[in-house]
Design a protein around this motif. Structure first.
Motif, short mmCIF file in Angstrom:
data_model
loop_
_atom_site.label_atom_id
_atom_site.label_comp_id
_atom_site.label_asym_id
_atom_site.label_seq_id
_atom_site.Cartn_x
_atom_site.Cartn_y
_atom_site.Cartn_z
N UNK A 253 8.56 -16.74 4.49
CA UNK A 253 9.43 -15.88 3.69
C UNK A 253 9.02 -15.92 2.22
N UNK A 254 8.66 -17.12 1.73
CA UNK A 254 8.21 -17.25 0.35
C UNK A 254 6.93 -16.44 0.13
N UNK A 255 5.98 -16.54 1.07
CA UNK A 255 4.72 -15.82 0.92
C UNK A 255 4.92 -14.31 0.98
N UNK A 256 5.79 -13.85 1.89
CA UNK A 256 6.07 -12.41 1.98
C UNK A 256 6.65 -11.89 0.67
N UNK A 257 7.53 -12.65 0.07
CA UNK A 257 8.14 -12.22 -1.20
C UNK A 257 7.09 -12.16 -2.31
N UNK A 258 6.23 -13.19 -2.40
CA UNK A 258 5.22 -13.21 -3.46
C UNK A 258 4.22 -12.06 -3.27
N UNK A 259 3.76 -11.83 -2.04
CA UNK A 259 2.81 -10.75 -1.77
C UNK A 259 3.44 -9.40 -2.11
N UNK A 260 4.71 -9.23 -1.78
CA UNK A 260 5.39 -7.98 -2.12
C UNK A 260 5.49 -7.80 -3.63
N UNK A 261 5.84 -8.88 -4.34
CA UNK A 261 5.98 -8.79 -5.80
C UNK A 261 4.65 -8.44 -6.49
N UNK A 262 3.54 -8.88 -5.89
CA UNK A 262 2.23 -8.66 -6.52
C UNK A 262 1.51 -7.42 -5.99
N UNK A 263 2.17 -6.67 -5.13
CA UNK A 263 1.51 -5.51 -4.55
C UNK A 263 1.15 -4.47 -5.60
N UNK A 264 2.04 -4.26 -6.60
CA UNK A 264 1.73 -3.30 -7.67
C UNK A 264 0.54 -3.78 -8.50
N UNK A 265 0.47 -5.09 -8.78
CA UNK A 265 -0.66 -5.64 -9.53
C UNK A 265 -1.95 -5.47 -8.73
N UNK A 266 -1.87 -5.64 -7.40
CA UNK A 266 -3.05 -5.44 -6.56
C UNK A 266 -3.49 -3.99 -6.59
N UNK A 267 -2.55 -3.07 -6.53
CA UNK A 267 -2.90 -1.65 -6.59
C UNK A 267 -3.54 -1.31 -7.92
N UNK A 268 -3.03 -1.89 -9.02
CA UNK A 268 -3.62 -1.65 -10.33
C UNK A 268 -5.03 -2.19 -10.42
N UNK A 269 -5.33 -3.26 -9.67
CA UNK A 269 -6.68 -3.84 -9.64
C UNK A 269 -7.59 -3.11 -8.68
N UNK A 270 -7.03 -2.10 -7.95
CA UNK A 270 -7.85 -1.31 -7.04
C UNK A 270 -8.17 -2.00 -5.74
N UNK A 271 -7.32 -2.94 -5.30
CA UNK A 271 -7.59 -3.64 -4.05
C UNK A 271 -6.31 -3.77 -3.24
#
Length: 404
Positions: A253-271
């Motif tokens: 659950x902790x990992x799912x939350x962190x991955x979700x929170x960083x999804x916009x940053x990942x999209x901005x990095x193009x990955x």
């Protein structure tokens, strides 16, 4: 002067002669060894160091001259002074032959007690001085070696000091750079808003635009807070005051939350950023600190991953669980693998250093404070896998202090 006694060797085939000579030369500073043949004398010469050897010339078997020649032919015994004694008349010219074999003196029987004691005293004194000189030379050599070690340590300390000074200067420069960026953004935003207010353009502050302004302000403020928190964490780690508060945590659950929170940053990095599905994993950890480690690993993977996919996976085994963060970036050179875990060290693989270089250092310390480990496997051109391994205790443990 040395307090150790000097060894004296007396050689004569007649026991009464040995006893008389022993009584004549013995005292508290001397140890007298007796031999009744050349063979016995050689055995003693192999076992002991002697200040003087007094040899009878005429002995059955190996005579004194033959013994002296053997002594002079051996490295161990060639330095020992030899005094010959003989009951033969001077007309036999034994003295000349004795000096020819390397003797320092030749005495005729019956011996003059005062002359014998005087000569022995001279050679004992020389032996004491020689050994004292050897001890002084050895002490000087030890002192020289110790000085060399001290000089090396001093040189290493000077290099470490210079490195620390460079790190301090670089750190101050980095802090100024990292804080200036969000501060400049906030300052420019403030300037623009002040300009709109002075112009009476309140339309620039409608709900939608105001919300965007607040979001931008929060992002810049959070960036500064993260920098300050990192510096505080390093200080707490080094002083041993960084407290860990374990509680029951469900890791997936902790990992799912962190991955979700960083999804916009990942999209901005193009990955893309993906979490491999896994059954729930429960453990007793400090949730805030574990999240801090995971966020740091994912942020680095996005920063250095070359806009390629980043994957998060979980592997569990009895008593422990491992979280792997895999990127497909340039990888890390072998000589840099340990360096990147040091404070104020940065990967700088894209040409421009970002951050204070504290993230991996803090993350490894946090892992170790949980009884776990943070490691990396990487090859240049093949990406990197950072692995956080944590124990899975059955029950919550008392609060512990992070290792300094």
């Amino acid at each position: 002067m040395s307090q150790e006694p000097s060894n004296l060797l007396i050689v004569d085939d007649l026991p009464e002669n040995l006893q008389a000579l022993d009584a004549l030369i013995r005292d508290d500073r001397r140890v007298v060894y007796r031999a009744q043949s050349g063979e016995e004398a050689l055995a003693l010469l192999l076992d002991h160091e002697f200040a003087l050897a007094i040899l009878d010339v005429q002995m059955p078997g190996m005579d004194g001259f033959e013994l002296a020649e053997l002594m002079r032919g051996t490295e161990r015994t060639r330095h020992i002074p030899i005094v010959f004694v003989s009951a033969a008349g001077k007309e036999l010219n034994y003295a000349f032959k004795g000096y020819e074999t390397g003797a320092v003196d030749f005495l005729y029987k019956p011996l003059d007690p005062d002359a014998v004691r005087s000569k022995v005293s001279v050679f004992v004194a020389l032996d004491q001085q020689r050994r004292e000189t050897q001890r002084q030379v050895a002490a000087l050599e030890r002192s020289r070696r110790e000085q060399e070690v001290l000089l090396k340590e001093l040189h290493a300390t000077q290099q470490e000091l210079q490195r620390s000074l460079r790190m301090r200067d670089e750190f101050m420069s980095l802090v100024a750079h990292e804080l200036r960026t969000p501060l400049n953004t906030l300052f420019l935003e403030t300037q623009m808003r002040s300009l709109q207010v002075r112009k009476g353009n309140l339309a620039a502050f409608d709900a939608e635009k105001l919300s965007a302004m607040v979001t931008r302000d929060e992002r810049q403020i959070k960036a500064m807070i993260r920098l300050i928190d990192d510096m505080l964490d390093v200080s707490r780690i080094r002083s041993g005051t960084l407290s860990i508060r374990p509680a029951q945590v469900e890791l997936m659950a902790l990992l799912e939350r962190v991955v979700s929170d960083l999804s916009l940053q990942a999209a901005a990095a193009g990955c893309t950023l993906a979490l491999t599905p896994h059954a729930p994993v429960a453990g007793c950890w400090d949730e805030f600190r574990i999240e801090q480690v995971i966020v740091n690993l994912l942020t680095n993977a996005l920063r250095y991953g070359g806009s390629r996919p980043v994957e998060v996976s979980v592997q569990d085994a009895p008593g422990q669980v491992r979280i792997d963060v895999r990127d497909q970036g340039r990888g890390i050179a072998p000589e840099d693998v340990q360096r990147i875990f040091e404070p104020y060290e940065r990967g700088a693989r894209n040409g421009e250093p970002k951050g204070l270089g504290l993230g991996l250092y803090i993350s490894r310390q946090l892992a170790q404070s949980h009884g776990g480990e943070l490691s990396v496997q990487s090859k240049p051109g093949e990406g990197s896998v950072f692995s956080l391994t944590l124990p899975c205790p059955e029950a919550p443990a008392a609060s512990v202090q992070a290792a300094a």
